[in-house]
Design a protein around this motif. Structure first.
Motif, PDB file in Angstrom:
ATOM      1  N   MET A 174      45.666  58.872  87.094  1.00  0.00           N
ATOM      2  CA  MET A 174      46.236  58.320  85.890  1.00  0.00           C
ATOM      3  C   MET A 174      47.732  58.059  86.057  1.00  0.00           C
ATOM      4  O   MET A 174      48.207  56.990  85.733  1.00  0.00           O
ATOM      5  CB  MET A 174      45.966  59.300  84.735  1.00  0.00           C
ATOM      6  N   VAL A 175      48.454  59.051  86.569  1.00  0.00           N
ATOM      7  CA  VAL A 175      49.888  58.897  86.772  1.00  0.00           C
ATOM      8  C   VAL A 175      50.160  57.793  87.788  1.00  0.00           C
ATOM      9  O   VAL A 175      51.084  56.998  87.625  1.00  0.00           O
ATOM     10  CB  VAL A 175      50.529  60.233  87.227  1.00  0.00           C
ATOM     11  N   LEU A 176      49.348  57.736  88.825  1.00  0.00           N
ATOM     12  CA  LEU A 176      49.506  56.719  89.862  1.00  0.00           C
ATOM     13  C   LEU A 176      49.337  55.324  89.279  1.00  0.00           C
ATOM     14  O   LEU A 176      50.112  54.414  89.574  1.00  0.00           O
ATOM     15  CB  LEU A 176      48.499  56.961  90.976  1.00  0.00           C
ATOM     16  N   ALA A 177      48.360  55.129  88.428  1.00  0.00           N
ATOM     17  CA  ALA A 177      48.119  53.819  87.822  1.00  0.00           C
ATOM     18  C   ALA A 177      49.255  53.425  86.880  1.00  0.00           C
ATOM     19  O   ALA A 177      49.687  52.271  86.863  1.00  0.00           O
ATOM     20  CB  ALA A 177      46.785  53.816  87.082  1.00  0.00           C
ATOM     21  N   VAL A 178      49.757  54.374  86.116  1.00  0.00           N
ATOM     22  CA  VAL A 178      50.840  54.078  85.173  1.00  0.00           C
ATOM     23  C   VAL A 178      52.133  53.750  85.918  1.00  0.00           C
ATOM     24  O   VAL A 178      52.806  52.772  85.594  1.00  0.00           O
ATOM     25  CB  VAL A 178      51.053  55.262  84.202  1.00  0.00           C
ATOM     26  N   SER A 179      52.469  54.539  86.917  1.00  0.00           N
ATOM     27  CA  SER A 179      53.691  54.256  87.669  1.00  0.00           C
ATOM     28  C   SER A 179      53.549  52.958  88.477  1.00  0.00           C
ATOM     29  O   SER A 179      54.524  52.220  88.632  1.00  0.00           O
ATOM     30  CB  SER A 179      54.052  55.423  88.581  1.00  0.00           C
ATOM     31  N   SER A 180      52.348  52.663  88.953  1.00  0.00           N
ATOM     32  CA  SER A 180      52.138  51.412  89.687  1.00  0.00           C
ATOM     33  C   SER A 180      52.352  50.201  88.795  1.00  0.00           C
ATOM     34  O   SER A 180      52.762  49.145  89.259  1.00  0.00           O
ATOM     35  CB  SER A 180      50.731  51.369  90.279  1.00  0.00           C
ATOM     36  N   ARG A 181      52.088  50.346  87.519  1.00  0.00           N
ATOM     37  CA  ARG A 181      52.310  49.229  86.589  1.00  0.00           C
ATOM     38  C   ARG A 181      53.786  48.835  86.577  1.00  0.00           C
ATOM     39  O   ARG A 181      54.121  47.662  86.513  1.00  0.00           O
ATOM     40  CB  ARG A 181      51.837  49.620  85.197  1.00  0.00           C
ATOM     41  N   VAL A 182      54.666  49.811  86.638  1.00  0.00           N
ATOM     42  CA  VAL A 182      56.094  49.538  86.669  1.00  0.00           C
ATOM     43  C   VAL A 182      56.491  48.944  88.025  1.00  0.00           C
ATOM     44  O   VAL A 182      57.319  48.037  88.099  1.00  0.00           O
ATOM     45  CB  VAL A 182      56.903  50.824  86.406  1.00  0.00           C
ATOM     46  N   PHE A 183      55.871  49.436  89.085  1.00  0.00           N
ATOM     47  CA  PHE A 183      56.252  48.992  90.421  1.00  0.00           C
ATOM     48  C   PHE A 183      55.698  47.621  90.783  1.00  0.00           C
ATOM     49  O   PHE A 183      56.404  46.804  91.364  1.00  0.00           O
ATOM     50  CB  PHE A 183      55.797  50.005  91.474  1.00  0.00           C
ATOM     51  N   VAL A 184      54.425  47.363  90.493  1.00  0.00           N
ATOM     52  CA  VAL A 184      53.801  46.121  90.965  1.00  0.00           C
ATOM     53  C   VAL A 184      53.216  45.242  89.862  1.00  0.00           C
ATOM     54  O   VAL A 184      52.706  44.170  90.146  1.00  0.00           O
ATOM     55  CB  VAL A 184      52.709  46.408  92.018  1.00  0.00           C
ATOM     56  N   GLY A 185      53.245  45.672  88.631  1.00  0.00           N
ATOM     57  CA  GLY A 185      52.716  44.861  87.538  1.00  0.00           C
ATOM     58  C   GLY A 185      51.318  45.296  87.126  1.00  0.00           C
ATOM     59  O   GLY A 185      50.645  46.068  87.813  1.00  0.00           O
ATOM     60  N   LEU A 186      50.877  44.787  86.000  1.00  0.00           N
ATOM     61  CA  LEU A 186      49.622  45.224  85.389  1.00  0.00           C
ATOM     62  C   LEU A 186      48.397  44.922  86.251  1.00  0.00           C
ATOM     63  O   LEU A 186      47.545  45.779  86.439  1.00  0.00           O
ATOM     64  CB  LEU A 186      49.466  44.575  84.011  1.00  0.00           C
ATOM     65  N   LEU A 187      48.291  43.713  86.791  1.00  0.00           N
ATOM     66  CA  LEU A 187      47.096  43.351  87.554  1.00  0.00           C
ATOM     67  C   LEU A 187      46.946  44.183  88.828  1.00  0.00           C
ATOM     68  O   LEU A 187      45.869  44.695  89.118  1.00  0.00           O
ATOM     69  CB  LEU A 187      47.104  41.867  87.891  1.00  0.00           C
ATOM     70  N   LEU A 188      48.015  44.312  89.579  1.00  0.00           N
ATOM     71  CA  LEU A 188      47.943  45.070  90.831  1.00  0.00           C
ATOM     72  C   LEU A 188      47.847  46.574  90.591  1.00  0.00           C
ATOM     73  O   LEU A 188      47.326  47.307  91.428  1.00  0.00           O
ATOM     74  CB  LEU A 188      49.156  44.769  91.710  1.00  0.00           C
ATOM     75  N   LEU A 226      58.344  45.001  92.176  1.00  0.00           N
ATOM     76  CA  LEU A 226      57.921  44.076  93.233  1.00  0.00           C
ATOM     77  C   LEU A 226      58.602  42.724  93.057  1.00  0.00           C
ATOM     78  O   LEU A 226      59.164  42.169  94.005  1.00  0.00           O
ATOM     79  CB  LEU A 226      56.400  43.916  93.236  1.00  0.00           C
ATOM     80  N   GLY A 227      58.578  42.196  91.847  1.00  0.00           N
ATOM     81  CA  GLY A 227      59.238  40.918  91.579  1.00  0.00           C
ATOM     82  C   GLY A 227      60.731  40.996  91.818  1.00  0.00           C
ATOM     83  O   GLY A 227      61.338  40.070  92.375  1.00  0.00           O
ATOM     84  N   PHE A 228      61.361  42.087  91.413  1.00  0.00           N
ATOM     85  CA  PHE A 228      62.791  42.266  91.625  1.00  0.00           C
ATOM     86  C   PHE A 228      63.128  42.287  93.111  1.00  0.00           C
ATOM     87  O   PHE A 228      64.093  41.656  93.547  1.00  0.00           O
ATOM     88  CB  PHE A 228      63.264  43.555  90.953  1.00  0.00           C
ATOM     89  N   LEU A 229      62.346  43.016  93.906  1.00  0.00           N
ATOM     90  CA  LEU A 229      62.599  43.089  95.343  1.00  0.00           C
ATOM     91  C   LEU A 229      62.440  41.729  96.008  1.00  0.00           C
ATOM     92  O   LEU A 229      63.205  41.374  96.907  1.00  0.00           O
ATOM     93  CB  LEU A 229      61.671  44.111  95.996  1.00  0.00           C
ATOM     94  N   VAL A 230      61.444  40.962  95.572  1.00  0.00           N
ATOM     95  CA  VAL A 230      61.237  39.630  96.145  1.00  0.00           C
ATOM     96  C   VAL A 230      62.393  38.712  95.754  1.00  0.00           C
ATOM     97  O   VAL A 230      62.913  37.967  96.582  1.00  0.00           O
ATOM     98  CB  VAL A 230      59.880  39.043  95.686  1.00  0.00           C
ATOM     99  N   GLN A 231      62.820  38.763  94.488  1.00  0.00           N
ATOM    100  CA  GLN A 231      63.898  37.893  94.020  1.00  0.00           C
ATOM    101  C   GLN A 231      65.232  38.191  94.675  1.00  0.00           C
ATOM    102  O   GLN A 231      66.015  37.288  94.951  1.00  0.00           O
ATOM    103  CB  GLN A 231      64.072  38.029  92.511  1.00  0.00           C
TER     104      GLN A 231
END
Length: 110
Positions: free
Chosen positions: A1-15, A89-94
């Motif tokens: 659960m924590v992994l999924a929530v923190s991943s939302r911040v890191f890579v976005g909702l879909l990923l 993820l978007g921030f790092l790419v930009q």
């Protein structure tokens, strides 16, 4: 659960719901934490000598290859977008001068 929530911040909702990404992150964390816990009782001077035996390069390379397979298309997609993105993820790419998938993935994992 924590992994999924923190991943939302890191890579976005879909990923954040993508099983390959979640498996990769959990495998990486398990490898890093296991290695750190095993090295803890040893003197710091010996850590560089012992680490390759505890977390072989081929295991870490396999984890990174799996991450690259999961995130590669998303990184290329975000590179083409011209609007400001709201996840790490978007921030790092930009903000990267040259978009290198592996370096972005390593930044996300660490």
């Amino acid at each position: 659960m924590v992994l999924a929530v923190s991943s939302r911040v890191f890579v976005g909702l879909l990923l954040a719901r993508y099983p390959a990404w979640l498996d990769t992150v959990s495998a990486y964390l398990a490898e890093v934490v296991g290695t750190a816990n095993t090295l803890r009782p040893w003197p710091r001077l010996l850590h560089p000598l012992l680490r390759p035996f505890l977390a072989p390069k081929r295991r870490m390379d396999a984890i990174l290859a799996k991450a690259q397979k999961a995130l590669g298309p998303a990184i290329r997609e975000r590179e083409a977008l011209k609007y400001e993105q709201t996840n790490l993820l978007g921030f790092l790419v930009q903000t990267s001068d040259v978009v290198d998938e592996l370096s972005i993935i390593l930044k996300l994992l660490v």
